[in-house]
Motif scaffolding. Structure first.
Motif, PDB file in Angstrom:
ATOM      1  N   LYS A 143       3.262 -40.070  38.560  1.00 61.54           N
ATOM      2  CA  LYS A 143       3.471 -38.767  37.946  1.00 61.54           C
ATOM      3  C   LYS A 143       2.405 -38.465  36.905  1.00 61.54           C
ATOM      4  CE  LYS A 143       6.885 -36.134  35.266  1.00 61.54           C
ATOM      5  NZ  LYS A 143       8.242 -36.178  34.636  1.00 61.54           N
ATOM      6  N   ASN A 144       2.103 -39.444  36.059  1.00 57.49           N
ATOM      7  CA  ASN A 144       1.100 -39.226  35.009  1.00 57.49           C
ATOM      8  C   ASN A 144      -0.282 -38.960  35.597  1.00 57.49           C
ATOM      9  OD1 ASN A 144       3.103 -39.655  33.140  1.00 57.49           O
ATOM     10  ND2 ASN A 144       2.549 -41.777  32.735  1.00 57.49           N
ATOM     11  N   TYR A 145      -0.653 -39.742  36.604  1.00 65.34           N
ATOM     12  CA  TYR A 145      -1.964 -39.546  37.219  1.00 65.34           C
ATOM     13  C   TYR A 145      -2.047 -38.172  37.873  1.00 65.34           C
ATOM     14  CZ  TYR A 145      -6.081 -40.203  40.144  1.00 65.34           C
ATOM     15  OH  TYR A 145      -7.306 -40.043  40.754  1.00 65.34           O
ATOM     16  N   ALA A 146      -0.985 -37.784  38.566  1.00 67.30           N
ATOM     17  CA  ALA A 146      -0.975 -36.482  39.246  1.00 67.30           C
ATOM     18  C   ALA A 146      -1.163 -35.347  38.255  1.00 67.30           C
ATOM     19  CB  ALA A 146       0.337 -36.309  40.011  1.00 67.30           C
ATOM     20  N   GLN A 147      -0.572 -35.480  37.074  1.00 66.87           N
ATOM     21  CA  GLN A 147      -0.725 -34.445  36.051  1.00 66.87           C
ATOM     22  C   GLN A 147      -2.160 -34.358  35.568  1.00 66.87           C
ATOM     23  OE1 GLN A 147       2.208 -35.588  33.108  1.00 66.87           O
ATOM     24  NE2 GLN A 147       3.826 -34.380  34.064  1.00 66.87           N
ATOM     25  N   PHE A 148      -2.785 -35.501  35.320  1.00 64.55           N
ATOM     26  CA  PHE A 148      -4.170 -35.494  34.867  1.00 64.55           C
ATOM     27  C   PHE A 148      -5.093 -34.884  35.921  1.00 64.55           C
ATOM     28  CE2 PHE A 148      -2.764 -39.568  32.588  1.00 64.55           C
ATOM     29  CZ  PHE A 148      -2.344 -38.856  31.471  1.00 64.55           C
ATOM     30  N   ALA A 149      -4.864 -35.262  37.186  1.00 60.80           N
ATOM     31  CA  ALA A 149      -5.721 -34.765  38.265  1.00 60.80           C
ATOM     32  C   ALA A 149      -5.535 -33.264  38.479  1.00 60.80           C
ATOM     33  CB  ALA A 149      -5.417 -35.532  39.559  1.00 60.80           C
ATOM     34  N   SER A 150      -4.296 -32.794  38.392  1.00 64.24           N
ATOM     35  CA  SER A 150      -4.034 -31.376  38.648  1.00 64.24           C
ATOM     36  C   SER A 150      -4.666 -30.486  37.587  1.00 64.24           C
ATOM     37  CB  SER A 150      -2.522 -31.119  38.711  1.00 64.24           C
ATOM     38  OG  SER A 150      -1.908 -31.389  37.467  1.00 64.24           O
ATOM     39  N   VAL A 151      -4.686 -30.952  36.347  1.00 61.56           N
ATOM     40  CA  VAL A 151      -5.297 -30.164  35.270  1.00 61.56           C
ATOM     41  C   VAL A 151      -6.775 -29.914  35.553  1.00 61.56           C
ATOM     42  CG1 VAL A 151      -5.989 -30.227  32.836  1.00 61.56           C
ATOM     43  CG2 VAL A 151      -3.662 -30.869  33.494  1.00 61.56           C
ATOM     44  N   LEU A 152      -7.438 -30.910  36.145  1.00 60.70           N
ATOM     45  CA  LEU A 152      -8.866 -30.786  36.458  1.00 60.70           C
ATOM     46  C   LEU A 152      -9.102 -30.187  37.845  1.00 60.70           C
ATOM     47  CD1 LEU A 152     -10.209 -34.185  35.060  1.00 60.70           C
ATOM     48  CD2 LEU A 152     -10.278 -31.935  33.979  1.00 60.70           C
ATOM     49  N   GLY A 153      -8.025 -29.902  38.571  1.00 59.56           N
ATOM     50  CA  GLY A 153      -8.174 -29.357  39.917  1.00 59.56           C
ATOM     51  C   GLY A 153      -8.633 -30.380  40.931  1.00 59.56           C
ATOM     52  N   ILE A 154      -8.330 -31.655  40.668  1.00 60.07           N
ATOM     53  CA  ILE A 154      -8.726 -32.740  41.568  1.00 60.07           C
ATOM     54  C   ILE A 154      -7.562 -33.066  42.488  1.00 60.07           C
ATOM     55  CG2 ILE A 154      -9.461 -35.150  41.728  1.00 60.07           C
ATOM     56  CD1 ILE A 154     -10.705 -34.831  38.961  1.00 60.07           C
ATOM     57  N   SER A 155      -7.826 -33.064  43.780  1.00 57.13           N
ATOM     58  CA  SER A 155      -6.792 -33.390  44.754  1.00 57.13           C
ATOM     59  C   SER A 155      -6.918 -34.867  45.125  1.00 57.13           C
ATOM     60  CB  SER A 155      -6.937 -32.512  46.003  1.00 57.13           C
ATOM     61  OG  SER A 155      -5.980 -32.881  46.988  1.00 57.13           O
ATOM     62  N   SER A 156      -6.156 -35.710  44.467  1.00 56.04           N
ATOM     63  CA  SER A 156      -6.190 -37.135  44.776  1.00 56.04           C
ATOM     64  C   SER A 156      -4.945 -37.802  44.227  1.00 56.04           C
ATOM     65  CB  SER A 156      -7.437 -37.807  44.183  1.00 56.04           C
ATOM     66  OG  SER A 156      -7.289 -38.038  42.801  1.00 56.04           O
ATOM     67  N   LYS A 157      -4.652 -38.981  44.777  1.00 60.01           N
ATOM     68  CA  LYS A 157      -3.558 -39.795  44.288  1.00 60.01           C
ATOM     69  C   LYS A 157      -4.140 -41.009  43.578  1.00 60.01           C
ATOM     70  CE  LYS A 157      -0.369 -38.303  47.922  1.00 60.01           C
ATOM     71  NZ  LYS A 157       0.518 -38.722  49.032  1.00 60.01           N
ATOM     72  N   VAL A 158      -3.311 -41.678  42.799  1.00 61.59           N
ATOM     73  CA  VAL A 158      -3.812 -42.761  41.964  1.00 61.59           C
ATOM     74  C   VAL A 158      -4.425 -43.895  42.789  1.00 61.59           C
ATOM     75  CG1 VAL A 158      -1.576 -43.943  41.875  1.00 61.59           C
ATOM     76  CG2 VAL A 158      -3.223 -44.265  40.027  1.00 61.59           C
ATOM     77  N   HIS A 159      -3.972 -44.072  44.043  1.00 61.71           N
ATOM     78  CA  HIS A 159      -4.522 -45.142  44.894  1.00 61.71           C
ATOM     79  C   HIS A 159      -6.003 -44.912  45.183  1.00 61.71           C
ATOM     80  CE1 HIS A 159      -3.373 -48.736  47.026  1.00 61.71           C
ATOM     81  NE2 HIS A 159      -4.016 -48.346  48.103  1.00 61.71           N
ATOM     82  N   VAL A 160      -6.471 -43.684  44.979  1.00 66.07           N
ATOM     83  CA  VAL A 160      -7.884 -43.376  45.189  1.00 66.07           C
ATOM     84  C   VAL A 160      -8.770 -44.210  44.263  1.00 66.07           C
ATOM     85  CG1 VAL A 160      -9.626 -41.557  44.898  1.00 66.07           C
ATOM     86  CG2 VAL A 160      -7.512 -41.071  46.123  1.00 66.07           C
ATOM     87  N   LEU A 161      -8.266 -44.583  43.098  1.00 65.30           N
ATOM     88  CA  LEU A 161      -9.043 -45.418  42.180  1.00 65.30           C
ATOM     89  C   LEU A 161      -9.353 -46.774  42.819  1.00 65.30           C
ATOM     90  CD1 LEU A 161      -7.219 -44.712  38.779  1.00 65.30           C
ATOM     91  CD2 LEU A 161      -9.320 -43.663  39.669  1.00 65.30           C
ATOM     92  N   ARG A 162      -8.398 -47.323  43.532  1.00 65.98           N
ATOM     93  CA  ARG A 162      -8.601 -48.592  44.239  1.00 65.98           C
ATOM     94  C   ARG A 162      -9.618 -48.415  45.359  1.00 65.98           C
ATOM     95  NH1 ARG A 162      -6.129 -53.599  45.864  1.00 65.98           N
ATOM     96  NH2 ARG A 162      -5.792 -53.783  48.112  1.00 65.98           N
ATOM     97  N   HIS A 163      -9.482 -47.316  46.119  1.00 66.07           N
ATOM     98  CA  HIS A 163     -10.439 -47.052  47.197  1.00 66.07           C
ATOM     99  C   HIS A 163     -11.854 -46.891  46.642  1.00 66.07           C
ATOM    100  CE1 HIS A 163      -7.101 -46.814  49.802  1.00 66.07           C
ATOM    101  NE2 HIS A 163      -6.771 -45.556  49.619  1.00 66.07           N
ATOM    102  N   SER A 164     -11.977 -46.176  45.550  1.00 67.77           N
ATOM    103  CA  SER A 164     -13.289 -45.920  44.964  1.00 67.77           C
ATOM    104  C   SER A 164     -13.913 -47.215  44.451  1.00 67.77           C
ATOM    105  CB  SER A 164     -13.172 -44.905  43.828  1.00 67.77           C
ATOM    106  OG  SER A 164     -12.617 -43.682  44.286  1.00 67.77           O
ATOM    107  N   PHE A 165     -13.101 -48.079  43.882  1.00 67.57           N
ATOM    108  CA  PHE A 165     -13.552 -49.391  43.425  1.00 67.57           C
ATOM    109  C   PHE A 165     -14.174 -50.177  44.578  1.00 67.57           C
ATOM    110  CE2 PHE A 165     -12.185 -53.869  43.526  1.00 67.57           C
ATOM    111  CZ  PHE A 165     -12.864 -54.402  42.428  1.00 67.57           C
ATOM    112  N   ALA A 166     -13.447 -50.255  45.699  1.00 70.42           N
ATOM    113  CA  ALA A 166     -13.932 -51.025  46.849  1.00 70.42           C
ATOM    114  C   ALA A 166     -15.201 -50.422  47.432  1.00 70.42           C
ATOM    115  CB  ALA A 166     -12.840 -51.091  47.922  1.00 70.42           C
ATOM    116  N   THR A 167     -15.235 -49.112  47.537  1.00 67.87           N
ATOM    117  CA  THR A 167     -16.395 -48.439  48.109  1.00 67.87           C
ATOM    118  C   THR A 167     -17.633 -48.637  47.245  1.00 67.87           C
ATOM    119  OG1 THR A 167     -14.924 -46.760  49.051  1.00 67.87           O
ATOM    120  CG2 THR A 167     -17.263 -46.245  48.972  1.00 67.87           C
ATOM    121  N   GLU A 168     -17.477 -48.556  45.933  1.00 71.64           N
ATOM    122  CA  GLU A 168     -18.608 -48.751  45.037  1.00 71.64           C
ATOM    123  C   GLU A 168     -19.147 -50.175  45.129  1.00 71.64           C
ATOM    124  OE1 GLU A 168     -18.290 -47.505  41.008  1.00 71.64           O
ATOM    125  OE2 GLU A 168     -17.330 -45.612  41.510  1.00 71.64           O
TER     126      GLU A 168
END
Length: 300
Positions: free
Chosen positions: A225-250
Motif C-alpha cells: 500500500k505504501n509503495y503504491a501511494q508513492f508511485a501513484s503520486v509520481l504517475g509511475i505504474s509499477s508494483k513494489v516487486h519491480v525493485l527486485r526486478h530492477s536490481f537483478a537486471t542492473e
C-alpha cells in the motif's frame, strides 16, 4: 474425519512433512478451502469426486472468478498436493488431480524501472514522520538487495550485520542466504534504527526490523500500500516487486554472471534467473531500433 480436521491435518503436513514455505501452505490451504465450499454447494463428496468434477471446479474458478493461466496452474498444484495427502491417509485410493492438465504458463518479461526513476521515487518519500524514514530505509534495502517483500517483512534486527554490510535472509523453502547491501541502504538503515524505530516501537519489545506505527511487525499489505501511494503520486505504474526486478537486471547489465545473481535472488532454478537476460535483450532491441536506421545507406 470431518472436513475441518482434514484441512487442519493437511496444513500441518504441508509445513512438517512437505516443508512448504508458510506462505505456500497458506495459499494451498486457501485453495482447498474454496474447493470444499464449492463441493458442498454442488453436493459433491470430496472423498469420491473424480477428475471430471475437478475440471468443473477449475472451470468455475477460471470463468466465474476470472483466474488467469498462472493462477489455474497454482490451483492444480494445490489440488495434486491435497489429494496426495488424502491418498496417504487412506481416505482415497487414487489422486484424480494427477489427470488434470496444467495450462502452459506464458513467460512474462518482468517490468523494470531505470535507476533514475527509482531514485526519483525514493527521494519523493517524505521524511517528516518515523514512518517516512522507515519506508525510505525499507525500499532502499529492497532495491539494494533484490529482496522479496515477504523476506523484508520477516527480517529481524539481529539479521543486519552493519560491520560487514550484510543481511541474513530466510527465503523460499526456509533457505538462508547472506546478501550484501550498499552504502545508501546502510546510511538509511542506520538513520532508521536511531531516529525512527525507537519512536515506532513505543516501549514494545519486538525483534522485527521494520515496525508499523503500532509497534508491530510491518505487514506485506502495508508495504504494498505504501509503495503504491508513492508511485501513484509520481504517475509511475509499477508494483513494489519491480525493485527486485530492477536490481537483478542492473546486475546482469553491469556484467554479473547468472550464478551470482541466482544466489543473490535466492532462486532454486537457474532458468528462473535467466528471464532477466530477456529484459536486458529488450533494451538492446530498443537501442537497435533507435540507431540502426541511421546506418541505412552507409557504404564504405
Amino acid at each position: 474425519m470431518e472436513l475441518e480436521h482434514i484441512l487442519s491435518a493437511y496444513h500441518s503436513r504441508l509445513l512438517a512433512i512437505e516443508h512448504r514455505a508458510p506462505l505456500t501452505a497458506e495459499t494451498y490451504e486457501a485453495e482447498i478451502s474454496r474447493l470444499l465450499e464449492w463441493a458442498i454447494q454442488e453436493e459433491q463428496n470430496i472423498l469420491t469426486l473424480d477428475v471430471q468434477i475437478l475440471q468443473r471446479y477449475l472451470e468455475f474458478r477460471r470463468d466465474v472468478q476470472a483466474l488467469d493461466s498462472r493462477s489455474v496452474a497454482k490451483a492444480i498444484s494445490a489440488l495434486r498436493s491435497f489429494f496426495r495427502f488424502l491418498l496417504d491417509q487412506g481416505l482415497r485410493q487414487d489422486n484424480p488431480a494427477l489427470l488434470l492438465e496444467s495450462p502452459r504458463k506464458p513467460q512474462r518479461i518482468p517490468k523494470v524501472l531505470s535507476r533514475e526513476t527509482i531514485e526519483t521515487l525514493l527521494s519523493s518519500i517524505s521524511l517528516d514522520t518515523p514512518q517516512g524514514i522507515r519506508d525510505r530505509a525499507l525500499f532502499e534495502l529492497v532495491y539494494s538487495c533484490g529482496l522479496r517483500i515477504s523476506e523484508a517483512v520477516h527480517l529481524d534486527v539481529q539479521d543486519v550485520y552493519f560491520s560487514e554490510s550484510l543481511i541474513r535472509v530466510v527465503g523460499k523453502g526456509n533457505k538462508e542466504r547472506l546478501i550484501p547491501f550498499g552504502p545508501e541502504a546502510d546510511s538509511w538503515l542506520k538513520r532508521y534504527m536511531t531516529e525512527a524505530r525507537p519512536a515506532l516501537a513505543r516501549h514494545i519489545k519486538s525483534r522485527a526490523l521494520f515496525l508499523s506505527r503500532r509497534g508491530k511487525r510491518l505487514s506485506r499489505k502495508g508495504i504494498w500500500k505504501n509503495y503504491a501511494q508513492f508511485a501513484s503520486v509520481l504517475g509511475i505504474s509499477s508494483k513494489v516487486h519491480v525493485l527486485r526486478h530492477s536490481f537483478a537486471t542492473e546486475l546482469l547489465a553491469g556484467g554479473a554472471d547468472l550464478r551470482s545473481v541466482q544466489e543473490l535472488l535466492g532462486h532454486a532454478d537457474l532458468t528462473t534467473t535467466q528471464i532477466y537476460t530477456h529484459v536486458d535483450n529488450t533494451v538492446l532491441r530498443e537501442q537497435h531500433r533507435r540507431f540502426v536506421p541511421r546506418l541505412r545507406g552507409y557504404t564504405e
